[in-house]
Write an enzyme that holds these catalytic residues in place. Structure first.
Site, PDB file in Angstrom:
ATOM      1  CB  CYS A   1     -30.663 -23.098 -47.524  1.00  0.00           C
ATOM      2  SG  CYS A   1     -29.427 -22.826 -46.307  1.00  0.00           S
TER       3      CYS A   1
ATOM      4  CD  GLU B   1     -32.492 -28.398 -44.332  1.00  0.00           C
ATOM      5  OE1 GLU B   1     -33.172 -28.220 -43.330  1.00  0.00           O
ATOM      6  OE2 GLU B   1     -32.481 -27.591 -45.289  1.00  0.00           O
TER       7      GLU B   1
ATOM      8  CB  CYS C   1     -29.244 -27.845 -53.659  1.00  0.00           C
ATOM      9  SG  CYS C   1     -28.836 -26.476 -52.571  1.00  0.00           S
TER      10      CYS C   1
ATOM     11  CB  CYS D   1     -24.456 -20.963 -41.807  1.00  0.00           C
ATOM     12  SG  CYS D   1     -23.499 -19.723 -42.716  1.00  0.00           S
TER      13      CYS D   1
ATOM     14  CB  CYS E   1     -28.002 -14.287 -44.378  1.00  0.00           C
ATOM     15  SG  CYS E   1     -26.329 -14.389 -45.035  1.00  0.00           S
TER      16      CYS E   1
ATOM     17  CB  CYS F   1     -30.585 -17.654 -44.559  1.00  0.00           C
ATOM     18  SG  CYS F   1     -29.851 -19.279 -44.470  1.00  0.00           S
TER      19      CYS F   1
END
Ligand code: SF4
Length: 358
Positions: free
Chosen positions: A349, A85, A104, A111, A115, A118
């Protein structure tokens, strides 16, 4: 390819190294998306390049604009089918800062850091992006930004010399930039290179969850970029509950390396703090944060949590945010509440990708 790799590549093809400058210019200054559009090089070289290398790295899978037209978000498919993205945010002049257009960008597909607040962290790690894939996201959004500038010039809303394009880059999309260290640094160099995109280093911000060895390494790169460290809590128990990385690099180690970073670079650090209602947003949390950061050349960005598809956190009330900022003021720590953009298009995100995959 880096500029010198392109020179070597051309040399191996039996071409003059001088062609590297022409090709580089066509890609980064003129925004050419196909070798066949490069009229400054021979037909033979155009064919040979398009057989051997690619500059067309992203397929647009979804493209959305927010209702207020301030934010665009694209979901791109890479050549191997991975999804990433990219977001373009437009900010008007506000008395403190000039108008700007910020892109961004993502540095990884997925990932590994998990976290809990997220959407990307909830999807797992797929792979690192190449620096070409990182830079191409900026080129894509720059094309949009430049065509807006040209429209405004045609309508006399902007003077001819006022072409702005993309002004700022934040490495805050999918992935942890410092976990893809070499590609992140190579991308920064191309973005910053006057022969590349020529974006000032001080307009480039790299965000990290706090990978201590990489922060130390970054402090030695002699880059004038901004570093944003995602802190989100001032004690290990609270931080570990949302950021598993804290078990590897606890707060004491992180703050130590941040102090070294400031000492070595002379740059202030931005600490990012996502406000999670009843988790890290009390006066006591703010007091602890003030105490932790006291004396460090820094700025705190407070961020309202993005409602993620599987998220379990609520947003902090505005009165609580004000109390939080008041506590930080007692320690002379400047803070800003980040302006929210693109909530209606899942601009946070990983949110768009999770929408496609759920
Ligand atoms: S916040 Fe950043 S580091 Fe954490 S899971 Fe999401 S993308 Fe990864």
């Amino acid at each position: 390819m880096s500029f010198s790799d392109l020179e070597t590549f051309l040399d191996n093809l039996g071409e003059s190294k001088f062609r590297a400058k022409q090709i580089w210019r066509s890609v980064y200054h003129e925004g050419k998306e196909s070798f066949f559009d490069m009229t400054n090089i021979s037909n033979n070289l155009r064919s040979s390049l398009s057989e051997k290398i690619s500059i067309d790295l992203l397929r647009t899978k979804i493209f959305l604009s927010s209702k207020d037209l301030s934010t665009d978000k694209a979901l791109f498919e890479l050549e191997d089918g991975e999804l990433i993205e990219t977001v373009l945010m437009r900010y008007k002049e506000d008395g403190h800062r000039n108008s700007r257009k910020t892109v961004c960008i993502s540095t990884q597909a997925g990932c590994a850091l998990g976290c809990t607040f997220c959407a990307t962290g909830q999807q797992g790690f797929r792979r690192n992006l190449t620096f070409g894939e990182i830079v191409k996201q900026v080129l894509y959004m720059r094309k949009l930004a430049l065509s807006e500038d040209m429209d405004e010039i045609a309508k006399n809303l902007r003077s001819k010399g006022e072409i702005q394009g993309v002004t700022n880059i934040v490495f805050m999309g999918m992935g942890e930039p410092l976990a893809n260290y070499d590609n992140t640094i190579s991308a920064i160099k191309i973005l910053n290179d006057p022969l590349g995109l020529n974006i000032g280093a001080r307009h480039i911000t790299v965000s990290t969850v706090g990978l201590v060895p990489q922060i130390l390494k970054l402090s030695e790169e002699k880059l004038q970029i901004n570093l944003a460290v995602s802190l989100h809590a001032a004690d290990n128990e609270t931080r570990s509950a949302t950021m598993p990385v804290n078990k590897r690099y606890p707060i004491e180690d992180l703050i130590n390396v941040c102090k070294k970073y400031v000492y070595k670079t002379g740059r202030r650090i931005f600490f990012e703090y996502v406000l999670l209602s009843e988790h890290n947003d009390s006066e006591e949390h703010a007091y602890k944060l003030g105490k932790l950061l006291y004396g460090i050349k820094c700025h705190v960005n407070l961020i309202p949590v993005n409602p993620t598809t599987q998220g379990i956190y609520n947003r902090t009330k505005s009165t609580t945010v004000l109390n939080f900022q008041e506590q930080l003021k007692r320690f002379n720590i400047p803070s800003t509440l980040r302006i929210e953009k693109g909530i209606d298009i899942n601009a946070g995100c990983g949110q768009l990708r999770s929408r496609i995959e759920l």
